[in-house]
Design a protein around this motif. Sequence first.
Motif, PDB file in Angstrom:
ATOM      1  N   GLY A 128       3.555  -3.361  -2.477  1.00  0.00           N
ATOM      2  CA  GLY A 128       3.103  -4.267  -1.427  1.00  0.00           C
ATOM      3  C   GLY A 128       2.000  -5.195  -1.894  1.00  0.00           C
ATOM      4  O   GLY A 128       2.006  -6.397  -1.586  1.00  0.00           O
ATOM      5  N   ALA A 129       1.037  -4.670  -2.654  1.00  0.00           N
ATOM      6  CA  ALA A 129      -0.098  -5.490  -3.105  1.00  0.00           C
ATOM      7  C   ALA A 129       0.321  -6.524  -4.140  1.00  0.00           C
ATOM      8  O   ALA A 129      -0.160  -7.661  -4.121  1.00  0.00           O
ATOM      9  N   THR A 130       1.227  -6.154  -5.030  1.00  0.00           N
ATOM     10  CA  THR A 130       1.674  -7.124  -6.032  1.00  0.00           C
ATOM     11  C   THR A 130       2.506  -8.234  -5.388  1.00  0.00           C
ATOM     12  O   THR A 130       2.423  -9.394  -5.803  1.00  0.00           O
ATOM     13  N   ALA A 131       3.278  -7.878  -4.369  1.00  0.00           N
ATOM     14  CA  ALA A 131       4.102  -8.877  -3.698  1.00  0.00           C
ATOM     15  C   ALA A 131       3.280  -9.794  -2.798  1.00  0.00           C
ATOM     16  O   ALA A 131       3.492 -11.012  -2.766  1.00  0.00           O
ATOM     17  N   ALA A 132       2.330  -9.230  -2.075  1.00  0.00           N
ATOM     18  CA  ALA A 132       1.584 -10.007  -1.082  1.00  0.00           C
ATOM     19  C   ALA A 132       0.388 -10.740  -1.675  1.00  0.00           C
ATOM     20  O   ALA A 132       0.054 -11.851  -1.235  1.00  0.00           O
ATOM     21  N   PHE A 133      -0.260 -10.152  -2.670  1.00  0.00           N
ATOM     22  CA  PHE A 133      -1.522 -10.715  -3.167  1.00  0.00           C
ATOM     23  C   PHE A 133      -1.511 -10.977  -4.671  1.00  0.00           C
ATOM     24  O   PHE A 133      -2.564 -11.227  -5.263  1.00  0.00           O
ATOM     25  N   ASN A 134      -0.325 -10.899  -5.266  1.00  0.00           N
ATOM     26  CA  ASN A 134      -0.185 -11.138  -6.702  1.00  0.00           C
ATOM     27  C   ASN A 134      -1.111 -10.230  -7.511  1.00  0.00           C
ATOM     28  O   ASN A 134      -1.672 -10.637  -8.539  1.00  0.00           O
ATOM     29  N   ALA A 135      -1.282  -8.999  -7.048  1.00  0.00           N
ATOM     30  CA  ALA A 135      -2.157  -8.041  -7.724  1.00  0.00           C
ATOM     31  C   ALA A 135      -1.482  -7.533  -8.997  1.00  0.00           C
ATOM     32  O   ALA A 135      -0.247  -7.458  -9.070  1.00  0.00           O
ATOM     33  N   PRO A 136      -2.247  -7.196 -10.023  1.00  0.00           N
ATOM     34  CA  PRO A 136      -1.658  -6.592 -11.221  1.00  0.00           C
ATOM     35  C   PRO A 136      -1.129  -5.193 -10.907  1.00  0.00           C
ATOM     36  O   PRO A 136      -1.685  -4.477 -10.070  1.00  0.00           O
ATOM     37  N   TRP A 137      -0.075  -4.798 -11.585  1.00  0.00           N
ATOM     38  CA  TRP A 137       0.557  -3.516 -11.296  1.00  0.00           C
ATOM     39  C   TRP A 137      -0.087  -2.353 -12.048  1.00  0.00           C
ATOM     40  O   TRP A 137      -0.030  -1.213 -11.606  1.00  0.00           O
ATOM     41  N   TYR A 158       1.559  11.729  -2.372  1.00  0.00           N
ATOM     42  CA  TYR A 158       0.545  11.007  -3.137  1.00  0.00           C
ATOM     43  C   TYR A 158       1.187   9.997  -4.086  1.00  0.00           C
ATOM     44  O   TYR A 158       0.780   8.840  -4.167  1.00  0.00           O
ATOM     45  N   GLY A 159       2.206  10.443  -4.817  1.00  0.00           N
ATOM     46  CA  GLY A 159       2.844   9.555  -5.775  1.00  0.00           C
ATOM     47  C   GLY A 159       3.533   8.364  -5.124  1.00  0.00           C
ATOM     48  O   GLY A 159       3.349   7.219  -5.552  1.00  0.00           O
ATOM     49  N   PHE A 160       4.293   8.626  -4.077  1.00  0.00           N
ATOM     50  CA  PHE A 160       5.028   7.542  -3.437  1.00  0.00           C
ATOM     51  C   PHE A 160       4.110   6.569  -2.700  1.00  0.00           C
ATOM     52  O   PHE A 160       4.409   5.370  -2.637  1.00  0.00           O
ATOM     53  N   THR A 161       2.997   7.059  -2.157  1.00  0.00           N
ATOM     54  CA  THR A 161       2.101   6.128  -1.471  1.00  0.00           C
ATOM     55  C   THR A 161       1.411   5.190  -2.463  1.00  0.00           C
ATOM     56  O   THR A 161       1.225   4.009  -2.178  1.00  0.00           O
ATOM     57  N   VAL A 162       1.053   5.705  -3.639  1.00  0.00           N
ATOM     58  CA  VAL A 162       0.512   4.820  -4.686  1.00  0.00           C
ATOM     59  C   VAL A 162       1.564   3.779  -5.069  1.00  0.00           C
ATOM     60  O   VAL A 162       1.269   2.581  -5.201  1.00  0.00           O
ATOM     61  N   PHE A 163       2.785   4.217  -5.258  1.00  0.00           N
ATOM     62  CA  PHE A 163       3.884   3.320  -5.615  1.00  0.00           C
ATOM     63  C   PHE A 163       4.099   2.267  -4.534  1.00  0.00           C
ATOM     64  O   PHE A 163       4.258   1.067  -4.825  1.00  0.00           O
TER      65      PHE A 163
END
Length: 213
Positions: free
Chosen positions: A114-123, A104-109
């Motif tokens: 991936g989302a911050t790198a690909a879509f400039n999502a906030p962390w 669970y922890g690593f999949t959230v991480f």
Amino acid sequence: MFDSSLRRALNAPLRAVAVTVDLPWVTPNRLTIAGLFLGLGSAAAAATQLWWWSLALWLVSRVLDGLDGTLARLRRERGDGVGSGAPDSEAGGFLDIVADFTVYGFTVFGVGIGATAAFNAPWWPFVLVLVAYYVNGAAFLAFSSIAERTNRQIDDGRSLSFFGRIAEGGETIVVHSLWLILPFFAWQIALAWAGWVGISAIQRIIVGYRALR
């Protein structure tokens, strides 16, 4: 929230698979470890924006997470000894919960990277999810330990004794799948999920405290 219904619905198909894989070299603990590594692979795939690979690995890892307990119960009913991978080993239950929390922890991480790198999502929404997991896990692990010591266990077939609330394993599988299917909305999903898990944690704290008074 719907774990009990989900377990009843999946009991027959999981048992059929367990009968098929019930071989001497296949043990519940090995299935748990396999699920752990597949879950970590899902996290790595998400971090590198391989979303569909990540989804496939995630779902297979969750199938194995359900299959290990089913195989364990099957062998217990048959009366197999611990040496053949029977479920009576408390070590198996310990291994299972540690593997779940790790995945669970690593999949959230991984999704966060991936989302911050690909879509400039906030962390920060992903950090909130991890904090909510931490508080939620602390609540039900503490309850399980004290309930065991004071003979107030809740026996629902799981290794640990804890109250079911609005955020359980079934909801976690759905949400983690959803942000892999819609990674461009991952941070919004994470924000909503953090709130949902947080409410569940508060529920567990209140109900657990009252039950142990």
